[in-house]
Design a protein around this motif. Sequence first.
Motif, PDB file in Angstrom:
ATOM      1  N   GLY A  11       0.843  -1.184   0.000  1.00 37.68           N
ATOM      2  CA  GLY A  11       0.000   0.000   0.000  1.00 37.68           C
ATOM      3  C   GLY A  11       0.879   1.235   0.000  1.00 37.68           C
ATOM      4  N   VAL A  12       0.422   2.308  -0.611  1.00 37.60           N
ATOM      5  CA  VAL A  12       1.169   3.571  -0.648  1.00 37.60           C
ATOM      6  C   VAL A  12       0.356   4.640   0.071  1.00 37.60           C
ATOM      7  CG1 VAL A  12       2.147   5.382  -2.096  1.00 37.60           C
ATOM      8  CG2 VAL A  12       2.315   2.983  -2.815  1.00 37.60           C
ATOM      9  N   ILE A  13       0.991   5.309   1.032  1.00 34.63           N
ATOM     10  CA  ILE A  13       0.332   6.405   1.743  1.00 34.63           C
ATOM     11  C   ILE A  13       0.871   7.716   1.208  1.00 34.63           C
ATOM     12  CG2 ILE A  13      -0.157   7.462   3.969  1.00 34.63           C
ATOM     13  CD1 ILE A  13       0.337   4.831   5.315  1.00 34.63           C
ATOM     14  N   GLY A  14      -0.016   8.502   0.605  1.00 35.26           N
ATOM     15  CA  GLY A  14       0.375   9.777   0.031  1.00 35.26           C
ATOM     16  C   GLY A  14       0.739   9.635  -1.436  1.00 35.26           C
ATOM     17  N   VAL A  15      -0.097  10.164  -2.322  1.00 37.13           N
ATOM     18  CA  VAL A  15       0.203  10.071  -3.751  1.00 37.13           C
ATOM     19  C   VAL A  15       0.398  11.462  -4.341  1.00 37.13           C
ATOM     20  CG1 VAL A  15      -0.677   7.799  -4.333  1.00 37.13           C
ATOM     21  CG2 VAL A  15      -2.284   9.697  -4.144  1.00 37.13           C
ATOM     22  N   GLY A  16       1.362  12.184  -3.746  1.00 37.11           N
ATOM     23  CA  GLY A  16       1.864  13.400  -4.363  1.00 37.11           C
ATOM     24  C   GLY A  16       2.851  12.987  -5.443  1.00 37.11           C
ATOM     25  N   ASN A  17       3.854  13.806  -5.694  1.00 34.98           N
ATOM     26  CA  ASN A  17       4.789  13.509  -6.777  1.00 34.98           C
ATOM     27  C   ASN A  17       5.478  12.156  -6.627  1.00 34.98           C
ATOM     28  OD1 ASN A  17       4.247  15.931  -8.068  1.00 34.98           O
ATOM     29  ND2 ASN A  17       5.879  17.035  -7.010  1.00 34.98           N
ATOM     30  N   MET A  18       6.167  11.947  -5.491  1.00 35.96           N
ATOM     31  CA  MET A  18       6.922  10.705  -5.328  1.00 35.96           C
ATOM     32  C   MET A  18       6.007   9.517  -5.064  1.00 35.96           C
ATOM     33  SD  MET A  18       9.818  11.477  -6.198  1.00 35.96           S
ATOM     34  CE  MET A  18      10.146   9.720  -6.188  1.00 35.96           C
ATOM     35  N   GLY A  19       4.982   9.711  -4.233  1.00 40.70           N
ATOM     36  CA  GLY A  19       4.065   8.603  -3.961  1.00 40.70           C
ATOM     37  C   GLY A  19       3.376   8.121  -5.216  1.00 40.70           C
ATOM     38  N   ALA A  20       3.000   9.059  -6.081  1.00 39.66           N
ATOM     39  CA  ALA A  20       2.361   8.689  -7.347  1.00 39.66           C
ATOM     40  C   ALA A  20       3.317   7.888  -8.213  1.00 39.66           C
ATOM     41  CB  ALA A  20       1.888   9.934  -8.083  1.00 39.66           C
ATOM     42  N   TYR A  21       4.589   8.286  -8.221  1.00 40.35           N
ATOM     43  CA  TYR A  21       5.575   7.543  -9.005  1.00 40.35           C
ATOM     44  C   TYR A  21       5.702   6.105  -8.507  1.00 40.35           C
ATOM     45  CZ  TYR A  21       9.999   5.815 -10.777  1.00 40.35           C
ATOM     46  OH  TYR A  21      10.967   5.021 -11.369  1.00 40.35           O
ATOM     47  N   HIS A  22       5.858   5.952  -7.187  1.00 38.49           N
ATOM     48  CA  HIS A  22       6.004   4.609  -6.626  1.00 38.49           C
ATOM     49  C   HIS A  22       4.782   3.755  -6.948  1.00 38.49           C
ATOM     50  CE1 HIS A  22       9.389   6.385  -4.795  1.00 38.49           C
ATOM     51  NE2 HIS A  22       8.807   6.818  -3.676  1.00 38.49           N
ATOM     52  N   ALA A  23       3.609   4.353  -6.812  1.00 39.74           N
ATOM     53  CA  ALA A  23       2.369   3.614  -7.066  1.00 39.74           C
ATOM     54  C   ALA A  23       2.279   3.181  -8.531  1.00 39.74           C
ATOM     55  CB  ALA A  23       1.168   4.475  -6.694  1.00 39.74           C
ATOM     56  N   LYS A  24       2.652   4.066  -9.445  1.00 38.54           N
ATOM     57  CA  LYS A  24       2.589   3.722 -10.867  1.00 38.54           C
ATOM     58  C   LYS A  24       3.548   2.593 -11.208  1.00 38.54           C
ATOM     59  CE  LYS A  24       1.129   8.223 -12.720  1.00 38.54           C
ATOM     60  NZ  LYS A  24       1.540   9.381 -13.555  1.00 38.54           N
ATOM     61  N   GLN A  25       4.741   2.626 -10.625  1.00 41.67           N
ATOM     62  CA  GLN A  25       5.714   1.565 -10.906  1.00 41.67           C
ATOM     63  C   GLN A  25       5.224   0.225 -10.381  1.00 41.67           C
ATOM     64  OE1 GLN A  25       7.202   3.387 -13.211  1.00 41.67           O
ATOM     65  NE2 GLN A  25       9.127   2.358 -12.709  1.00 41.67           N
TER      66      GLN A  25
END
Length: 390
Positions: free
Chosen positions: A7-21
Amino acid sequence: MNPVRVGVIGVGNMGAYHAKQLAANKITGAVLTAICDAVEEKKEWVSKELGSNIAFFTNENELFQSGLIDAVIIATPHYSHPSLAIEAFKHELHVLIEKPAGVYTKQVRQMNEAAQQSGKVFSIMYNQRTNPLYQKLRDLIQSGELGEVRRTNWIITNWYRSQSYYDSGAWRATWAGEGGGVLINQDPHQLDLWQWSIGMMPTRVRAFCRFGHYRDIEVEDDVTAYVEYANGASGVFITTTGEAPGTNRFEVSGDRGKVVIENDKMTFWRLRTPEPEFNQTFKGAFGAPECWKCDIPIHGQMTGHDGIMMDWVKCIQHGTPLLAPGEEGIHGLTLSNAMLLSTWTDNWVDLPIDEELFLSELNQRIETSRYQKPKAEATSGTVDMSKTFG
């Protein structure tokens, strides 16, 4: 082996990147199963960009209790990293936090203790440790090829930021919003690599931070620091966001030569005879050890953020050593805390620092910060920020 459910907490710039990968199956052994963000409108983005099968939460405690994840990536504002990690450990989850580890060492030390007690895999997004240049530098020092370290000098001034950058968010460059300036926002990687590559921390620090020197901000944007080590070596760290063009040059001198990393290249000047030996045997008036400019083979490629995520997942699944253990995040933060405290007290600061004194000084600045965010909105979820300031 079952994939690690992340799970990813926080989908700002870096969180969104991690989630997309993760959603694109770029991280071997892991699968994205849930997102948590305080902004309800992000749910539509998650469904569109990551898939309708990804669960969405606006409260991290609901995520922790959902049973949908084995591990969590925390990519929220700086202050909330330790408090969210501690809660995740309580729910027996593996944790990967974005840098920095936190804003002040007291809260990070509590996070490290919680990690140790949990027995879960804890890593930090020090993606620069995957850079083969700094890995080779660490190897040259740890193997003794460079000899005993005598001096370090890092000029990292290529962090240019305009006033419009700072004006883009009311929380930017404030004590209450970010907890600092260039040291905690731009430099965490360099502060980590500095101590990681040479394998030691200073014993004391004397720093001169200038606050709002180049821009209309309340935190530090220009820093010159001098440090001393137990073996007699010294070091200098210079950084700013107000110079153009900037420099990124890391120089380490040992008694067997000197290494310089600049412009993504390494140069190694190796002494044929170690300096102490030359000094003992040379009888002339003028002279210096013979020096060879050596080409050092650099193998591998920098794998960056993906490399740290895969390293974390591999450790969870197979127990392999971590490249960036989360507990080591306290070292770079100690350096930045010491630089600020030295400036605030106009004095030397011995390491380990006086954590209570630093927190007291920081809280004074938080109280008068131009940014006063309501406590209930202080993180991507429901953690009360007032609990992290004392």
